[in-house]
Design an enzyme around this catalytic site. Sequence first.
Site, PDB file in Angstrom:
ATOM      1  N   SER A 155      -8.054  20.186   3.612  1.00  0.00           N
ATOM      2  CA  SER A 155      -7.959  19.556   2.295  1.00  0.00           C
ATOM      3  C   SER A 155      -8.525  18.149   2.357  1.00  0.00           C
ATOM      4  O   SER A 155      -8.718  17.583   3.436  1.00  0.00           O
ATOM      5  CB  SER A 155      -6.507  19.534   1.808  1.00  0.00           C
ATOM      6  OG  SER A 155      -5.649  18.954   2.775  1.00  0.00           O
ATOM      7  N   GLU A 212      -8.632  14.144   0.297  1.00  0.00           N
ATOM      8  CA  GLU A 212      -8.036  13.224  -0.673  1.00  0.00           C
ATOM      9  C   GLU A 212      -9.091  12.334  -1.315  1.00  0.00           C
ATOM     10  O   GLU A 212     -10.002  11.841  -0.650  1.00  0.00           O
ATOM     11  CB  GLU A 212      -6.989  12.350   0.015  1.00  0.00           C
ATOM     12  CG  GLU A 212      -6.285  11.379  -0.937  1.00  0.00           C
ATOM     13  CD  GLU A 212      -5.152  10.648  -0.268  1.00  0.00           C
ATOM     14  OE1 GLU A 212      -4.119  11.302  -0.002  1.00  0.00           O
ATOM     15  OE2 GLU A 212      -5.301   9.434   0.007  1.00  0.00           O
ATOM     16  N   ASP A 257       4.714   2.607  -2.613  1.00  0.00           N
ATOM     17  CA  ASP A 257       4.982   1.229  -2.222  1.00  0.00           C
ATOM     18  C   ASP A 257       5.084   0.337  -3.453  1.00  0.00           C
ATOM     19  O   ASP A 257       4.331   0.502  -4.417  1.00  0.00           O
ATOM     20  CB  ASP A 257       3.867   0.702  -1.313  1.00  0.00           C
ATOM     21  CG  ASP A 257       3.792   1.473  -0.004  1.00  0.00           C
ATOM     22  OD1 ASP A 257       4.866   1.794   0.535  1.00  0.00           O
ATOM     23  OD2 ASP A 257       2.672   1.759   0.449  1.00  0.00           O
ATOM     24  N   PHE A 270      -6.445  -1.491   6.614  1.00  0.00           N
ATOM     25  CA  PHE A 270      -5.598  -0.388   6.164  1.00  0.00           C
ATOM     26  C   PHE A 270      -4.462  -0.141   7.157  1.00  0.00           C
ATOM     27  O   PHE A 270      -3.310   0.053   6.774  1.00  0.00           O
ATOM     28  CB  PHE A 270      -6.423   0.895   6.035  1.00  0.00           C
ATOM     29  CG  PHE A 270      -7.286   0.968   4.809  1.00  0.00           C
ATOM     30  CD1 PHE A 270      -7.207   0.022   3.809  1.00  0.00           C
ATOM     31  CD2 PHE A 270      -8.187   2.010   4.656  1.00  0.00           C
ATOM     32  CE1 PHE A 270      -8.008   0.094   2.675  1.00  0.00           C
ATOM     33  CE2 PHE A 270      -8.987   2.108   3.530  1.00  0.00           C
ATOM     34  CZ  PHE A 270      -8.902   1.140   2.541  1.00  0.00           C
ATOM     35  N   HIS A 312      -5.974  17.186   6.726  1.00  0.00           N
ATOM     36  CA  HIS A 312      -6.124  16.583   5.403  1.00  0.00           C
ATOM     37  C   HIS A 312      -6.942  15.308   5.576  1.00  0.00           C
ATOM     38  O   HIS A 312      -6.483  14.346   6.193  1.00  0.00           O
ATOM     39  CB  HIS A 312      -4.749  16.262   4.809  1.00  0.00           C
ATOM     40  CG  HIS A 312      -4.800  15.697   3.426  1.00  0.00           C
ATOM     41  ND1 HIS A 312      -5.044  16.472   2.308  1.00  0.00           N
ATOM     42  CD2 HIS A 312      -4.628  14.430   2.967  1.00  0.00           C
ATOM     43  CE1 HIS A 312      -5.014  15.715   1.226  1.00  0.00           C
ATOM     44  NE2 HIS A 312      -4.773  14.468   1.600  1.00  0.00           N
TER      45      HIS A 312
END
Length: 283
Positions: free
Chosen positions: A4, A6, A98, A205, A255
Amino acid sequence: MELSVEFFPPKTPEGESKLHLVRERLSESLKPAFYSVTFGAGGSTQSGTLKVVSDIHATGAAVAPHLSCVGSSRESVREMLKQYQALGVKRIVALRGDLPSGMGQYGEFHHANELVEFIRTETGDWFHIDVAAYPETHPQARSPATDIDFFVQKMKAGANSAVTQYFYNSDAYFRFVDEAYELGVTQPVIAGIMPINNSTQLLRFSDACGAEIPRWIRLRLQSYGDDVASIRAFGEEVVTDLCDQLLTAGAPGLHFYSLNQADAVLAIADNLSLDRLPRQIRQ
């Protein structure tokens, strides 16, 4: 094995056009089991998420919008669920999320297990629900033990599967999965994969989300300076090797956090011959 990808909602027409081309390339080469679409902090991209989800769903591809606890009331989540049901969307990623800067507290949902329970109460088995997992421990967790306890609560609340935060140490993933299974989790835990395209962006990140960059990887990336080609070649090698370790040892899926880019995902998938693998979760 489930593959998958994102995406995040673009903010400009140019970004929308780019994402359309990226999705076409990925769909043609890999035919992912589903695409997920992120939900901005505090609901800041709610309309953008809905638009991207609608566009992807219209192509016949499976798509999973993110839903977040942050700033969400039961009524607002109920309305979003109705919208996605009306579209025919069958998968949801349910997250705590968040708190954005300036927002002092969560909405009516404080934890992801509460959101999962609400979705199940409102919609029954309509949605396949994914939740988040943190192999290296959530940065706000009091301890690894409490973090995995919260994860187990989410799974037992009605989640069908989990997708992990990205990581570069396969041992962390397998240890987390083993501990979760010992605590009664039976659902698949899909490994989240972050391709390496930009070292500065990756380090930023990772510092923000608590994902560990092994020292040897960090030093190699820093040694390349602004040499983008070397960073990408090294990143492709590292992430391909990581994915190979995961799949060889039985991870049920990958993913990819694509950052709305196709090249690195396609290169890694080609190295692993993922286009020739079946698209079902291996139980």
